[in-house]
Design a protein around this motif. Structure first.
Motif: not given
Length: 150
Positions: A121-150
């Motif tokens: 499912k295409n889903i929006q995720i807000t997280a502090h960290y994400a692996s490269k593989q996770a970023l690719q898979k989420i964007e491939k599914a049509g989702g979006k990930i926001n990385i919080i800078k802290s």
């Protein structure tokens, strides 16, 4: 007659070492000779020269004071949360919503997304960290990930 009246209120303190007639004279209930009969005795964990228990046992573990509490979520776990109807996760996933739905413990302060498993499912995720593989898979599914800078 009350029970309280039978109890003696002003009980005298036993004074040791005040003569034979007192019953607590001479050795003052300390027995004869030996280390315990002398003053200044402190032999709580001393085992007569044998290696004490607290030194026989190994040192264990390490507590890192600068460790951050990071909740780790794999994509497979996120997909199973979406599939489960009772959680009712709609479009966005972030640390606060996961805590509110009691899917992760409240002790965590940051969220990390890892790429093991698949997400459909295409889903929006807000997280502090994400692996490269996770970023690719989420964007491939049509989702979006926001990385919080802290």
């Amino acid at each position: 007659m009350e029970l309280n009246s039978l109890v003696k209120i002003n009980k005298k303190k036993i004074r040791v070492g005040r003569g034979i007639g007192s019953g607590k004279g001479k050795t003052s209930s300390r027995g004869h000779k030996g280390q315990k009969s002398r003053s200044g005795v402190a032999i709580k964990s001393f085992e007569g020269g044998q290696m004490p228990l607290y030194r026989r046992l190994p040192k264990r573990g390490f507590k890192n004071f600068s460790k951050e509490n990071i909740a780790i979520l794999n994509l497979s776990k996120i997909q199973s949360l979406i599939d489960a109807k009772k959680n009712a996760i709609k479009e966005t996933i972030d640390l606060n919503t996961l805590k509110q739905k009691k899917l992760i413990n409240k002790k965590y302060f940051k969220l990390k997304i890892l790429g093991s498993g698949e997400i459909k499912k295409n889903i929006q995720i807000t997280a502090h960290y994400a692996s490269k593989q996770a970023l690719q898979k989420i964007e491939k599914a049509g989702g979006k990930i926001n990385i919080i800078k802290s």
